[in-house]
Scaffold this motif. Structure first.
Motif, PDB file in Angstrom:
ATOM      1  N   LYS A   1      40.626  42.188  45.660  1.00 18.26           N
ATOM      2  CA  LYS A   1      39.803  42.591  46.701  1.00 18.26           C
ATOM      3  C   LYS A   1      40.608  43.329  47.836  1.00 18.26           C
ATOM      4  O   LYS A   1      40.097  44.070  48.672  1.00 18.26           O
TER       5      LYS A   1
ATOM      6  N   THR B   1      35.071  35.783  53.919  1.00 17.88           N
ATOM      7  CA  THR B   1      35.498  34.468  53.118  1.00 17.88           C
ATOM      8  C   THR B   1      36.553  33.851  53.799  1.00 17.88           C
ATOM      9  O   THR B   1      36.772  32.682  53.810  1.00 17.88           O
TER      10      THR B   1
ATOM     11  N   LEU C   1      47.006  28.471  52.082  1.00 19.16           N
ATOM     12  CA  LEU C   1      47.043  27.206  51.396  1.00 19.16           C
ATOM     13  C   LEU C   1      47.182  26.064  52.238  1.00 19.16           C
ATOM     14  O   LEU C   1      47.136  25.065  51.485  1.00 19.16           O
TER      15      LEU C   1
ATOM     16  N   GLU D   1      37.740  29.965  54.914  1.00 15.50           N
ATOM     17  CA  GLU D   1      38.890  29.194  54.203  1.00 15.50           C
ATOM     18  C   GLU D   1      39.750  28.610  55.356  1.00 15.50           C
ATOM     19  O   GLU D   1      40.433  27.723  55.132  1.00 15.50           O
TER      20      GLU D   1
ATOM     21  N   SER E   1      46.191  37.427  42.802  1.00 13.38           N
ATOM     22  CA  SER E   1      45.097  38.183  42.191  1.00 13.38           C
ATOM     23  C   SER E   1      44.190  38.909  43.123  1.00 13.38           C
ATOM     24  O   SER E   1      43.688  40.241  42.916  1.00 13.38           O
ATOM     25  N   THR E   2      43.990  38.189  44.116  1.00  8.16           N
ATOM     26  CA  THR E   2      43.235  38.827  45.309  1.00  8.16           C
ATOM     27  C   THR E   2      43.715  40.135  45.903  1.00  8.16           C
ATOM     28  O   THR E   2      43.000  41.070  46.404  1.00  8.16           O
TER      29      THR E   2
ATOM     30  N   ALA F   1      51.462  33.399  48.682  1.00  6.58           N
ATOM     31  CA  ALA F   1      49.774  33.603  49.015  1.00  6.58           C
ATOM     32  C   ALA F   1      49.744  34.516  50.491  1.00  6.58           C
ATOM     33  O   ALA F   1      49.233  35.415  50.462  1.00  6.58           O
TER      34      ALA F   1
ATOM     35  N   ALA G   1      48.792  27.674  40.667  1.00  6.27           N
ATOM     36  CA  ALA G   1      47.667  28.469  40.303  1.00  6.27           C
ATOM     37  C   ALA G   1      46.948  28.747  41.594  1.00  6.27           C
ATOM     38  O   ALA G   1      46.202  29.824  41.695  1.00  6.27           O
ATOM     39  N   ARG G   2      46.906  28.038  42.673  1.00  9.58           N
ATOM     40  CA  ARG G   2      46.251  28.417  43.824  1.00  9.58           C
ATOM     41  C   ARG G   2      47.079  29.584  44.612  1.00  9.58           C
ATOM     42  O   ARG G   2      46.403  30.439  45.131  1.00  9.58           O
TER      43      ARG G   2
ATOM     44  N   GLN H   1      48.471  31.764  42.396  1.00 11.03           N
ATOM     45  CA  GLN H   1      48.142  32.773  41.679  1.00 11.03           C
ATOM     46  C   GLN H   1      46.730  33.419  42.194  1.00 11.03           C
ATOM     47  O   GLN H   1      46.338  34.585  41.966  1.00 11.03           O
ATOM     48  N   ARG H   2      45.782  32.525  42.593  1.00 13.69           N
ATOM     49  CA  ARG H   2      44.542  33.214  43.054  1.00 13.69           C
ATOM     50  C   ARG H   2      44.740  34.199  43.883  1.00 13.69           C
ATOM     51  O   ARG H   2      43.904  35.145  43.985  1.00 13.69           O
ATOM     52  N   TRP H   3      45.527  34.210  45.108  1.00 14.13           N
ATOM     53  CA  TRP H   3      45.871  35.006  45.916  1.00 14.13           C
ATOM     54  C   TRP H   3      46.470  36.352  45.651  1.00 14.13           C
ATOM     55  O   TRP H   3      46.385  37.329  46.125  1.00 14.13           O
TER      56      TRP H   3
END
Length: 213
Positions: free
Chosen positions: A109, A142, A154, A146, A104-105, A161, A97-98, A100-102
């Motif tokens: 974005k 952002t 990550l 991070e 999606s980013t 990612a 999932a972590r 997948q977040r990237w």
């Protein structure tokens, strides 16, 4: 790694979407044939190409009987098929999932920020350049936070990612978005460049100069 027949990758050298796949193939040590797509000549709108990529988009990967379009989908496919270790795409739910977040980013974005800004300056796309640069600035602010305690997006080791995010962020200056204010992002980019098998994407003279890509 499972046995590999020579793959074919359809794309263009200046496409960050294409480069994501080239980068990952390099990191995995997978040989492939590159097939340049004549976008200006409309090759992506021919029936033969649309049979491989219904939206007429690059890149497209041919791997034996598998034909797959969309850079994020191709990255996931390659990781699941050719990286048994799960290093690049964790098999456990939270790690996956972590990543997948990237992914999606990268499709959100990054696509609407640094990628869109570069489309304006490099390809003359009729997009809102100032909006794209503003999206990129918010994203990079952002990311800078991070990356405060991480070598990669990550943690201490690279994943998909990093592969998905690298190309358009590394070439953000071509879109008029300077990376000079973002020390941690520049350090992260250098960490990716230092990976064995790293493949560079060609730069252009557009945007902010001088910058190091």
């Amino acid at each position: 790694m499972k046995g590999i027949d020579t793959m074919k990758l359809h794309g263009i050298p200046l496409s960050g979407h294409t480069h994501r796949v080239q980068l990952f193939l390099g990191l995995l040590g997978i040989p492939y044939e590159f097939a340049a797509v004549d976008l200006a000549g409309g090759a992506h709108r021919t029936p033969a190409f649309l049979a491989m990529s219904p939206f007429g988009e690059i890149p497209v990967l041919e791997d034996g009987d598998v034909i797959l379009a969309d850079s994020a989908a191709i990255l996931v496919y390659l990781a699941l098929k050719y990286d048994d270790s799960g290093r690049w795409l964790p098999r456990e739910p939270f790690g996956a999932a972590r990543v997948q977040r990237w992914l999606s980013t990268a499709s959100g974005k990054i696509a609407y920020g640094p990628a869109a800004a570069r489309l304006v300056t490099v390809f003359g796309a009729p997009l809102d350049h100032e909006r794209a640069k503003a999206i990129a600035a918010r994203l990079f602010g952002t990311m800078e936070g991070e990356l405060a305690d991480r070598r990669f997006l990550l943690g201490p080791a690279p994943t998909l990612a990093d592969v998905a995010a690298f190309s358009y962020i590394a070439h953000a200056p071509e879109g008029g978005v300077s990376l000079k204010p973002y020390l941690r992002i520049r350090a992260w980019l250098d960490q990716v460049r230092a990976l064995p098998g790293f493949v560079a994407m060609p730069g252009t003279a557009a945007g902010v100069a001088p910058e190091t890509y």
